[in-house]
Enzyme design. Structure first.
Site, PDB file in Angstrom:
ATOM      1  N   ARG A 193       0.829  -1.218   0.000  1.00 11.33           N
ATOM      2  CA  ARG A 193       0.000   0.000   0.000  1.00 11.33           C
ATOM      3  C   ARG A 193       0.860   1.264   0.000  1.00 11.33           C
ATOM      4  O   ARG A 193       0.649   2.168  -0.793  1.00 11.33           O
ATOM      5  CB  ARG A 193      -0.931  -0.002   1.213  1.00 11.33           C
ATOM      6  CG  ARG A 193      -1.979  -1.115   1.209  1.00 11.33           C
ATOM      7  CD  ARG A 193      -2.858  -0.997   2.453  1.00 11.33           C
ATOM      8  NE  ARG A 193      -3.850  -2.050   2.531  1.00 11.33           N
ATOM      9  CZ  ARG A 193      -3.660  -3.229   3.112  1.00 11.33           C
ATOM     10  NH1 ARG A 193      -2.485  -3.484   3.670  1.00 11.33           N
ATOM     11  NH2 ARG A 193      -4.613  -4.127   3.161  1.00 11.33           N
ATOM     12  N   ILE A 194       1.828   1.311   0.931  1.00 11.14           N
ATOM     13  CA  ILE A 194       2.663   2.503   1.045  1.00 11.14           C
ATOM     14  C   ILE A 194       3.686   2.558  -0.080  1.00 11.14           C
ATOM     15  O   ILE A 194       3.850   3.586  -0.743  1.00 11.14           O
ATOM     16  CB  ILE A 194       3.358   2.544   2.413  1.00 11.14           C
ATOM     17  CG1 ILE A 194       2.317   2.670   3.527  1.00 11.14           C
ATOM     18  CG2 ILE A 194       4.339   3.713   2.478  1.00 11.14           C
ATOM     19  CD1 ILE A 194       2.893   2.553   4.923  1.00 11.14           C
ATOM     20  N   ASP A 200       9.455  -7.193  -4.507  1.00 14.78           N
ATOM     21  CA  ASP A 200       8.450  -7.594  -3.525  1.00 14.78           C
ATOM     22  C   ASP A 200       8.144  -9.060  -3.763  1.00 14.78           C
ATOM     23  O   ASP A 200       8.130  -9.522  -4.920  1.00 14.78           O
ATOM     24  CB  ASP A 200       7.181  -6.751  -3.670  1.00 14.78           C
ATOM     25  CG  ASP A 200       6.304  -6.780  -2.416  1.00 14.78           C
ATOM     26  OD1 ASP A 200       6.193  -7.855  -1.802  1.00 14.78           O
ATOM     27  OD2 ASP A 200       5.725  -5.738  -2.058  1.00 14.78           O
ATOM     28  N   VAL A 243       8.779  -2.037   4.040  1.00 12.08           N
ATOM     29  CA  VAL A 243       8.452  -3.407   4.402  1.00 12.08           C
ATOM     30  C   VAL A 243       7.954  -3.469   5.841  1.00 12.08           C
ATOM     31  O   VAL A 243       8.286  -2.620   6.674  1.00 12.08           O
ATOM     32  CB  VAL A 243       9.680  -4.328   4.248  1.00 12.08           C
ATOM     33  CG1 VAL A 243      10.116  -4.407   2.793  1.00 12.08           C
ATOM     34  CG2 VAL A 243      10.844  -3.843   5.117  1.00 12.08           C
ATOM     35  N   ARG A 302      10.541   0.354   9.313  1.00  9.75           N
ATOM     36  CA  ARG A 302      10.833  -0.004  10.693  1.00  9.75           C
ATOM     37  C   ARG A 302      12.346  -0.033  10.899  1.00  9.75           C
ATOM     38  O   ARG A 302      13.094  -0.443  10.003  1.00  9.75           O
ATOM     39  CB  ARG A 302      10.228  -1.370  11.050  1.00  9.75           C
ATOM     40  CG  ARG A 302       8.728  -1.462  10.866  1.00  9.75           C
ATOM     41  CD  ARG A 302       7.972  -0.391  11.626  1.00  9.75           C
ATOM     42  NE  ARG A 302       8.036  -0.588  13.054  1.00  9.75           N
ATOM     43  CZ  ARG A 302       7.112  -1.239  13.765  1.00  9.75           C
ATOM     44  NH1 ARG A 302       6.068  -1.755  13.153  1.00  9.75           N
ATOM     45  NH2 ARG A 302       7.222  -1.361  15.074  1.00  9.75           N
ATOM     46  N   ASP A 309      13.746   7.720   9.064  1.00 11.71           N
ATOM     47  CA  ASP A 309      12.638   8.131   9.920  1.00 11.71           C
ATOM     48  C   ASP A 309      12.433   7.131  11.044  1.00 11.71           C
ATOM     49  O   ASP A 309      11.565   7.314  11.890  1.00 11.71           O
ATOM     50  CB  ASP A 309      11.349   8.265   9.092  1.00 11.71           C
ATOM     51  CG  ASP A 309      10.219   8.913   9.878  1.00 11.71           C
ATOM     52  OD1 ASP A 309      10.482   9.932  10.555  1.00 11.71           O
ATOM     53  OD2 ASP A 309       9.079   8.394   9.833  1.00 11.71           O
ATOM     54  N   GLU A 361      14.965   2.861  18.700  1.00 12.96           N
ATOM     55  CA  GLU A 361      14.440   4.233  18.728  1.00 12.96           C
ATOM     56  C   GLU A 361      13.570   4.532  19.941  1.00 12.96           C
ATOM     57  O   GLU A 361      13.357   5.700  20.295  1.00 12.96           O
ATOM     58  CB  GLU A 361      13.644   4.522  17.459  1.00 12.96           C
ATOM     59  CG  GLU A 361      12.375   3.707  17.325  1.00 12.96           C
ATOM     60  CD  GLU A 361      11.672   3.952  15.997  1.00 12.96           C
ATOM     61  OE1 GLU A 361      10.452   4.113  16.016  1.00 12.96           O
ATOM     62  OE2 GLU A 361      12.354   3.988  14.957  1.00 12.96           O
ATOM     63  N   HIS A 394      10.534   9.213  13.556  1.00 14.51           N
ATOM     64  CA  HIS A 394       9.419   8.328  13.190  1.00 14.51           C
ATOM     65  C   HIS A 394       8.115   9.116  13.070  1.00 14.51           C
ATOM     66  O   HIS A 394       7.112   8.820  13.732  1.00 14.51           O
ATOM     67  CB  HIS A 394       9.258   7.203  14.204  1.00 14.51           C
ATOM     68  CG  HIS A 394       8.675   5.956  13.596  1.00 14.51           C
ATOM     69  ND1 HIS A 394       9.005   4.696  14.007  1.00 14.51           N
ATOM     70  CD2 HIS A 394       7.752   5.790  12.605  1.00 14.51           C
ATOM     71  CE1 HIS A 394       8.336   3.793  13.306  1.00 14.51           C
ATOM     72  NE2 HIS A 394       7.571   4.441  12.447  1.00 14.51           N
TER      73      HIS A 394
END
Length: 330
Positions: free
Chosen positions: A156-157, A176, A207, A236, A260, A265, A297
């Site tokens: 989706r992203i 993918d 991912v 992530r 990000d 983190e 993030h």
């Protein structure tokens, strides 16, 4: 019917109150993460919604106690569910749901923005200007239409990012395990991660975090990238081995990166560490590099995404409590 939401920020309250008023349901909130030591707060509630980056912890008995208290579900108002022991929750009879697509545009746009910032050397110009150095020598930019953007994880992203990069004129390739025919008008699939790393001028990661994606970008992967290529991570933190990235940047194996999200983190992000010596030496080193951009993030952090995260998660809770199904269940 009463629902309790954990780890609620002030900026979520308007959406929560609007949803509660529209559905005539009591929704209470707190600013605590959901862990064994805070789990008792949910007693007396019918629904539970969490949002956190650190694992819930505890063992299977925690999930069993939730079911014994009458709860039917455990909902994360984020896409990631690696903080939840899903097998233990399901064994206890709890339905686990997430919000997989709160706003693909929010994270995808972040990747595009960070890419543009890197290829235009804006971070380096900011540093020069802050020192009253207005020279531009050595910082010639590259145009996005001259680059190949490689997306790892075209869901989706990642698919949204592909359309945005394609719209700016870039050549887009993707790797993918699942290929989406509807994206083939904007990207070309490659057969392996290694193929993508060798070809891409920009490697953009989208991912999920799981056993196959943890450490996806390590020392070997970084050595395959072009020396003038950039790495973008808005997925992530553990997808990249931070120490390997630091070493690659020091060795000039890649041109720079925008992160990000980083490993570990939780001890840093959304906290104020002004005046302190950072204990995370890897992040501290990255922050000293002029070709590295770090943000805490916040790819998800837009007006529409925050509202969708609240609305979709609460809609799922209501559906489950009413004996209905949801497309977001695991």
């Amino acid at each position: 019917m009463k629902i309790l939401m954990y780890s609620v920020r002030d900026d979520e309250q308007d959406a929560i109150q609007a949803w509660a008023a529209a559905h005539q349901i009591q929704v209470d909130t707190n600013d605590l993460e959901f862990h064994p030591e805070t789990a008792d707060l949910v007693k007396g509630y019918d629904g539970l919604v969490i949002q956190q980056r650190s694992p819930i912890g505890g063992d299977a008995s925690l999930y069993q106690s939730l079911a014994a208290a009458g709860l039917k579900q455990l909902t994360s108002r984020t896409a990631g569910v690696d903080t939840i022991d899903i097998p233990a929750a399901k064994a206890a009879g709890l339905v686990v749901t997430n919000v997989p697509a709160y706003s693909p545009n929010s994270v995808a746009e972040m990747s595009v923005a960070q890419t543009m910032r890197l290829i235009r050397n804006l971070e380096m110009f900011d540093q020069r200007i802050s020192q009253q150095n207005f020279q531009w020598a050595g910082l010639q930019a590259r145009e996005i239409r001259s680059l190949t953007v490689g997306i790892i994880g075209a869901g989706r992203i990642g698919g949204t990012a592909a359309r945005l990069f394609h719209g700016l004129g870039a050549k887009v390739i993707a790797y993918d395990v699942v290929r989406h025919p509807e994206l083939e008008d904007v990207l070309t699939y490659v057969d392996t991660k290694e193929d993508l790393l060798r070809q891409a001028d920009v490697v953009d990661l989208h991912v999920d975090l799981n056993e196959t994606s943890a450490g996806l970008i390590d020392a070997a992967a970084l050595k395959l990238m072009k020396t003038d290529a950039y790495l973008i991570n808005a997925s992530r933190g553990p997808v990249i081995v931070t120490d390997d990235l630091v070493a690659a940047l020091k060795a000039g194996e890649i041109a720079g990166c925008a992160l990000d999200t980083v490993e570990g983190e939780n001890a840093l992000f959304n906290q104020n560490h002004q005046g302190e010596v950072l204990q995370d030496t890897s992040v501290a080193q990255l922050m000293q590099m002029p070709n590295v951009i770090i943000t805490p993030h916040v790819g998800f952090y837009t007006n529409l995404a925050v509202k969708n995260m609240v609305d979709i998660s609460l809609d799922d809770v209501l559906a489950i409590l009413n004996g209905e199904t949801t497309a977001h269940a695991f």
